[in-house]
Design an enzyme around this catalytic site. Structure first.
Site, PDB file in Angstrom:
ATOM      1  N   ARG A  18       1.116   1.953   2.218  1.00 18.29           N
ATOM      2  CA  ARG A  18       2.211   1.900   1.240  1.00 18.29           C
ATOM      3  C   ARG A  18       2.009   2.921   0.127  1.00 18.29           C
ATOM      4  NH1 ARG A  18       2.026  -3.197  -1.309  1.00 18.29           N
ATOM      5  NH2 ARG A  18      -0.113  -3.193  -0.562  1.00 18.29           N
ATOM      6  N   ASN A  36       4.697  -4.931   2.267  1.00 16.34           N
ATOM      7  CA  ASN A  36       3.995  -5.603   3.363  1.00 16.34           C
ATOM      8  C   ASN A  36       4.770  -6.838   3.790  1.00 16.34           C
ATOM      9  OD1 ASN A  36       1.850  -3.831   3.443  1.00 16.34           O
ATOM     10  ND2 ASN A  36       0.466  -5.125   2.293  1.00 16.34           N
TER      11      ASN A  36
END
Length: 90
Positions: A18, A36
């Site tokens: 990320r 997530n």
């Protein structure tokens, strides 16, 4: 502006995926988020000019994290995605 939602699976959690996705988005001037999911995948919403979004997609498919690996990839265009002022890694 092109607006997409994608879900990537593989080795995408716990490897800086990320954070590195955010770095690429910031480089390209793309806004949105990376989050997530409970199933181990990552969902990404991205908004930007079509050519920048296409490059962003290529980089995400190749895994922006050197320790990550994308095994599965789903993408859809969604014109209802809200535009934001920056890209965040949730």
């Amino acid at each position: 502006m092109k607006k997409i939602r994608m879900n990537v699976a593989g080795r995408v959690q716990g490897v800086g995926f990320r954070f590195m996705t955010k770095m690429i988005a910031d480089e390209l001037g793309i806004t949105g988020f990376a989050r997530n999911e409970d199933d181990g995948s990552v969902t990404i919403e991205a908004v930007g000019p079509e050519e920048k979004i296409n490059l962003f997609i290529q980089k995400v498919k190749a895994s922006p994290s050197p320790y990550g690996r994308v095994n599965q990839f789903e993408i859809e265009e969604d014109f209802q995605i809200k535009e934001t002022s920056r890209f965040i890694a949730l």
